[in-house]
Design a protein around this motif. Sequence first.
Motif, mmCIF file in Angstrom:
data_model
loop_
_atom_site.group_PDB
_atom_site.id
_atom_site.type_symbol
_atom_site.label_atom_id
_atom_site.label_comp_id
_atom_site.label_asym_id
_atom_site.label_seq_id
_atom_site.Cartn_x
_atom_site.Cartn_y
_atom_site.Cartn_z
ATOM 1 N N PHE A 1 49.450 39.966 53.586
ATOM 2 C CA PHE A 1 48.275 39.218 53.158
ATOM 3 C C PHE A 1 47.046 40.121 53.072
ATOM 4 O O PHE A 1 46.272 40.033 52.116
ATOM 5 N N GLU A 2 46.848 40.971 54.054
ATOM 6 C CA GLU A 2 45.693 41.880 54.031
ATOM 7 C C GLU A 2 45.724 42.757 52.787
ATOM 8 O O GLU A 2 44.691 42.987 52.145
ATOM 9 N N MET A 3 46.907 43.246 52.435
ATOM 10 C CA MET A 3 47.047 44.072 51.233
ATOM 11 C C MET A 3 46.717 43.264 49.987
ATOM 12 O O MET A 3 45.928 43.691 49.149
ATOM 13 N N LEU A 4 47.288 42.062 49.870
ATOM 14 C CA LEU A 4 47.010 41.221 48.703
ATOM 15 C C LEU A 4 45.539 40.830 48.646
ATOM 16 O O LEU A 4 44.927 40.837 47.572
ATOM 17 N N ASP A 5 44.968 40.499 49.788
ATOM 18 C CA ASP A 5 43.560 40.110 49.839
ATOM 19 C C ASP A 5 42.664 41.262 49.390
ATOM 20 O O ASP A 5 41.728 41.065 48.605
ATOM 21 N N GLY A 6 42.953 42.452 49.852
ATOM 22 C CA GLY A 6 42.165 43.619 49.427
ATOM 23 C C GLY A 6 42.276 43.855 47.929
ATOM 24 O O GLY A 6 41.280 44.170 47.261
ATOM 25 N N GLN A 7 43.465 43.689 47.386
ATOM 26 C CA GLN A 7 43.653 43.900 45.951
ATOM 27 C C GLN A 7 42.980 42.812 45.125
ATOM 28 O O GLN A 7 42.429 43.092 44.066
ATOM 29 N N THR A 8 43.001 41.573 45.608
ATOM 30 C CA THR A 8 42.301 40.522 44.867
ATOM 31 C C THR A 8 40.790 40.719 44.958
ATOM 32 O O THR A 8 40.087 40.507 43.972
ATOM 33 N N GLN A 9 40.306 41.130 46.109
ATOM 34 C CA GLN A 9 38.870 41.371 46.250
ATOM 35 C C GLN A 9 38.411 42.472 45.287
ATOM 36 O O GLN A 9 37.381 42.338 44.631
ATOM 37 N N SER A 10 39.173 43.544 45.201
ATOM 38 C CA SER A 10 38.764 44.631 44.305
ATOM 39 C C SER A 10 38.948 44.240 42.835
ATOM 40 O O SER A 10 38.165 44.657 41.984
ATOM 41 N N SER A 11 39.940 43.423 42.532
ATOM 42 C CA SER A 11 40.182 43.016 41.147
ATOM 43 C C SER A 11 39.240 41.909 40.694
ATOM 44 O O SER A 11 38.864 41.859 39.520
ATOM 45 N N PHE A 12 38.879 41.001 41.599
ATOM 46 C CA PHE A 12 38.118 39.816 41.199
ATOM 47 C C PHE A 12 36.707 39.792 41.770
ATOM 48 O O PHE A 12 36.015 38.787 41.649
ATOM 49 N N GLY A 13 36.276 40.875 42.363
ATOM 50 C CA GLY A 13 34.975 40.897 43.021
ATOM 51 C C GLY A 13 33.787 40.735 42.097
ATOM 52 O O GLY A 13 32.732 40.260 42.516
ATOM 53 N N ALA A 14 33.913 41.091 40.844
ATOM 54 C CA ALA A 14 32.776 41.036 39.915
ATOM 55 C C ALA A 14 33.209 40.431 38.583
ATOM 56 O O ALA A 14 33.095 41.050 37.537
ATOM 57 N N LEU A 15 33.695 39.210 38.633
ATOM 58 C CA LEU A 15 34.127 38.544 37.408
ATOM 59 C C LEU A 15 32.897 38.162 36.593
ATOM 60 O O LEU A 15 31.933 37.616 37.125
ATOM 61 N N GLY A 16 32.962 38.429 35.299
ATOM 62 C CA GLY A 16 31.778 38.292 34.459
ATOM 63 C C GLY A 16 31.475 36.909 33.927
ATOM 64 O O GLY A 16 30.321 36.580 33.704
#
Length: 157
Positions: A97-112
């Motif tokens: 979960f920590e790995m997936l959460d980190g990847q979603t945060q970096s991928s979706f952190g600045a949705l336009g």
Amino acid sequence: MTVAAYLAGQDTKSSETAQDEYLELMQRLADGAFGLLLETGLAASGDTRTLGLWRELGSSPPEDLAKRLGPEWLDRLMLPDLGDGFDSPTDFCRRHFEMLDGQTQSSFGALGDFDAVREASGLLMGLALHLGRAVGADPADLIGHWIGTARGLGALE
């Protein structure tokens, strides 16, 4: 030998714990999809497409859902590269979960825009549904419940 005696002789606790942990991971992914829908202003904007996307994902055959998720996210979900050294299924699942959460945060952190938010919400819901199916849950039942919950919280369909 009775069935009860046979089952008592099997060491299923570790498997049961792993399944419980992955059901929790599935719910956390769905919670992320809810967060994107409800906390970004997408639902409040009057959006009616996100729940339709969720419903479509919930009725997709496994191979179609896997294609929609794409190989990168599917591998992150089903073949996580977490290394060795885990003492329990709980430790492994938490790290997953920590790995997936980190990847979603970096991928979706600045949705336009809301289209990007909708797609990200759909991806997280698709991951939750795919994982749910892998641990024996019925995606149609899951999505029906989650859409009902989202509608109860103000999302439109």
